[in-house]
Motif scaffolding. Structure first.
Motif, PDB file in Angstrom:
ATOM      1  N   ARG A 146      48.277  80.893  13.893  1.00 35.84           N
ATOM      2  CA  ARG A 146      48.681  81.249  12.528  1.00 35.84           C
ATOM      3  C   ARG A 146      49.680  82.394  12.631  1.00 35.84           C
ATOM      4  O   ARG A 146      49.309  83.513  12.939  1.00 35.84           O
ATOM      5  CB  ARG A 146      47.479  81.684  11.702  1.00 35.84           C
ATOM      6  N   GLY A 147      50.914  82.107  12.347  1.00 37.15           N
ATOM      7  CA  GLY A 147      51.974  83.090  12.488  1.00 37.15           C
ATOM      8  C   GLY A 147      51.965  84.129  11.386  1.00 37.15           C
ATOM      9  O   GLY A 147      51.123  84.118  10.480  1.00 37.15           O
ATOM     10  N   SER A 148      52.920  85.024  11.433  1.00 35.06           N
ATOM     11  CA  SER A 148      52.999  86.118  10.465  1.00 35.06           C
ATOM     12  C   SER A 148      53.211  85.608   9.049  1.00 35.06           C
ATOM     13  O   SER A 148      52.772  86.239   8.084  1.00 35.06           O
ATOM     14  CB  SER A 148      54.129  87.071  10.856  1.00 35.06           C
ATOM     15  N   TYR A 149      53.865  84.441   8.905  1.00 33.77           N
ATOM     16  CA  TYR A 149      54.109  83.906   7.557  1.00 33.77           C
ATOM     17  C   TYR A 149      52.792  83.645   6.834  1.00 33.77           C
ATOM     18  O   TYR A 149      52.624  84.014   5.665  1.00 33.77           O
ATOM     19  CB  TYR A 149      54.926  82.617   7.649  1.00 33.77           C
ATOM     20  N   CYS A 150      51.841  83.002   7.519  1.00 32.99           N
ATOM     21  CA  CYS A 150      50.562  82.676   6.897  1.00 32.99           C
ATOM     22  C   CYS A 150      49.589  83.846   6.935  1.00 32.99           C
ATOM     23  O   CYS A 150      48.724  83.978   6.066  1.00 32.99           O
ATOM     24  CB  CYS A 150      49.940  81.455   7.576  1.00 32.99           C
TER      25      CYS A 150
END
Length: 232
Positions: A146-150
């Motif tokens: 889960r990257g920084s966007y999510c």
């Protein structure tokens, strides 16, 4: 598919390489999104690397189906010098208008299938061919999937920073039903949960029911935490 195509082409004099994209298979790093700028940059780097090898004539072709075909098309924009031709099979030229995920901006049912398939693919471990650190590479991939966007706006990843009482209400038919149990599990000292037989509604409008009187529930909650004569 590569197991069919690559040996056939190799028997006719073509060196064929399957490249695992960043964050998948045996490649290091993380994959933040499909067609991320890093993906295109990596493709150009790989093309230049192939062209420089002693077993290569300096001319490179690129082909694939679906994502691979679309990636081939994208690599052909201002193509690096060694890339001489591509084959794009079942690929999209317009991600808004004609994609497996969207058509005219509308979500297609293929998105549901792909949403289940891709995480399973990316969760697969690298092979031991990458060396003794393959397990560490895999662990990092899973932890940072889960990257920084999510992660931005996802309070469960920073639940230790929640500092005020929470009454979390959900319905078994609501898409957010899991959040109630997850929050209670993460901070049982701070979160109370109510889940009932309804959907995406206030519980007093719960359907199919039985419903719960939300106003009285809210009043008791505010009385417990907002009145000056109540313990905090």
């Amino acid at each position: 598919r590569d197991e069919r195509n690559h040996p056939w082409l190799a028997s006719r004099g073509y060196a064929c390489l399957r490249v695992d994209m960043r964050g998948s298979g045996d490649s290091e790093g993380l994959m933040p999104d499909m067609y991320h700028p890093d993906e295109l940059g990596d493709a150009r780097h790989v093309i230049d690397w192939i062209a420089a090898q002693p077993w290569c004539s300096g001319k490179v072709g690129m082909f694939g189906t679906s994502w691979g075909g679309t990636a081939s098309l994208q690599a052909n924009i201002d193509a690096p010098g060694p890339l001489k031709a591509i084959i794009a099979v079942c690929a999209t030229h317009d991600r808004y208008e004609d994609d497996i995920h969207h058509m005219g901006g509308s979500v297609l049912t293929d998105t549901v299938e792909w949403g289940a398939t891709l995480p399973a693919i990316l969760a697969a471990p690298p092979t031991q061919n990458v060396g003794p650190d393959w397990q560490d590479m895999w662990q990092r991939r899973l932890e940072e999937a889960r990257g920084s966007y999510c992660r931005h706006g996802s309070v469960i990843h920073q639940s230790e920073r929640l500092s005020r009482p929470v009454l979390a209400i959900g319905g078994w038919s609501d898409r957010y039903s899991n959040s109630v149990m997850s929050l209670v599990s993460a901070r049982p000292d701070l979160v109370w949960g109510v889940v009932g037989p309804w959907g995406h509604h206030y519980p007093d409008q719960g359907y199919p029911g039985p419903a719960v009187g939300f106003q009285q529930l809210a009043l008791e909650w505010w009385d417990a935490w907002l009145k000056p004569d109540r313990p905090r």
